[in-house]
Design a protein around this motif. Sequence first.
Motif, PDB file in Angstrom:
ATOM      1  N   LEU A   1       0.808  -1.209   0.047  1.00 13.61           N
ATOM      2  CA  LEU A   1      -0.015   0.061   0.060  1.00 13.61           C
ATOM      3  C   LEU A   1       0.761   1.267  -0.019  1.00 13.61           C
ATOM      4  O   LEU A   1       0.390   2.342  -0.685  1.00 13.61           O
ATOM      5  CB  LEU A   1      -0.889   0.266   1.285  1.00 13.61           C
ATOM      6  N   VAL A   2       1.851   1.352   0.893  1.00 19.08           N
ATOM      7  CA  VAL A   2       2.695   2.408   0.912  1.00 19.08           C
ATOM      8  C   VAL A   2       3.540   2.781  -0.546  1.00 19.08           C
ATOM      9  O   VAL A   2       3.614   3.708  -1.169  1.00 19.08           O
ATOM     10  CB  VAL A   2       3.987   2.184   2.116  1.00 19.08           C
TER      11      VAL A   2
ATOM     12  N   GLY B   1       2.726   1.561  -3.375  1.00 16.86           N
ATOM     13  CA  GLY B   1       1.543   1.958  -4.412  1.00 16.86           C
ATOM     14  C   GLY B   1       1.142   3.297  -4.347  1.00 16.86           C
ATOM     15  O   GLY B   1       1.035   3.976  -5.292  1.00 16.86           O
ATOM     16  N   ALA B   2       1.020   4.101  -3.057  1.00 22.95           N
ATOM     17  CA  ALA B   2       0.647   5.018  -3.027  1.00 22.95           C
ATOM     18  C   ALA B   2       1.773   6.261  -3.303  1.00 22.95           C
ATOM     19  O   ALA B   2       1.537   7.190  -4.019  1.00 22.95           O
ATOM     20  CB  ALA B   2       0.143   5.659  -1.550  1.00 22.95           C
ATOM     21  N   TYR B   3       2.977   5.734  -2.988  1.00 20.14           N
ATOM     22  CA  TYR B   3       4.005   6.610  -3.578  1.00 20.14           C
ATOM     23  C   TYR B   3       4.389   6.858  -5.000  1.00 20.14           C
ATOM     24  O   TYR B   3       4.468   7.735  -5.740  1.00 20.14           O
ATOM     25  CB  TYR B   3       5.286   6.264  -2.934  1.00 20.14           C
ATOM     26  N   ASN B   4       4.320   5.527  -5.670  1.00 20.57           N
ATOM     27  CA  ASN B   4       4.355   5.363  -7.161  1.00 20.57           C
ATOM     28  C   ASN B   4       3.102   6.145  -7.622  1.00 20.57           C
ATOM     29  O   ASN B   4       3.290   6.496  -8.972  1.00 20.57           O
ATOM     30  CB  ASN B   4       4.396   4.148  -7.738  1.00 20.57           C
ATOM     31  N   ALA B   5       1.843   6.046  -7.182  1.00 17.18           N
ATOM     32  CA  ALA B   5       0.848   6.719  -7.828  1.00 17.18           C
ATOM     33  C   ALA B   5       0.959   8.447  -7.973  1.00 17.18           C
ATOM     34  O   ALA B   5       0.540   8.873  -8.763  1.00 17.18           O
ATOM     35  CB  ALA B   5      -0.383   6.522  -7.070  1.00 17.18           C
ATOM     36  N   GLU B   6       1.559   8.850  -7.086  1.00 15.84           N
ATOM     37  CA  GLU B   6       1.910  10.119  -6.811  1.00 15.84           C
ATOM     38  C   GLU B   6       3.000  10.773  -7.822  1.00 15.84           C
ATOM     39  O   GLU B   6       2.870  11.689  -8.411  1.00 15.84           O
ATOM     40  CB  GLU B   6       2.388  10.716  -5.644  1.00 15.84           C
ATOM     41  N   ARG B   7       3.905   9.848  -8.227  1.00 13.92           N
ATOM     42  CA  ARG B   7       5.048   9.989  -9.278  1.00 13.92           C
ATOM     43  C   ARG B   7       4.407   9.786 -10.624  1.00 13.92           C
ATOM     44  O   ARG B   7       5.109  10.500 -11.717  1.00 13.92           O
ATOM     45  CB  ARG B   7       6.237   9.206  -9.037  1.00 13.92           C
ATOM     46  N   TYR B   8       3.621   8.997 -10.952  1.00 16.58           N
ATOM     47  CA  TYR B   8       3.373   8.619 -12.104  1.00 16.58           C
ATOM     48  C   TYR B   8       2.796   9.710 -12.971  1.00 16.58           C
ATOM     49  O   TYR B   8       1.577  10.113 -12.579  1.00 16.58           O
ATOM     50  CB  TYR B   8       2.438   7.271 -12.159  1.00 16.58           C
TER      51      TYR B   8
END
Length: 56
Positions: A28-29, A31-38
Amino acid sequence: MLPPAARFGSGRLSRRHTLMLMLALEILVVGAYNAERYRRPGISVDVPATRGHVIV
């Protein structure tokens, strides 16, 4: 008879369940980090300053 870690109401998590919860939290952590960068690929188009004009 069930082992002590598998008894209902014992209030303790087995090592296996603890590792699974830690893995789920990490997913979850990350995934959330990568969602902000994508950023989705695409073309950015400026909106015309004059109303009614369109870009064709």
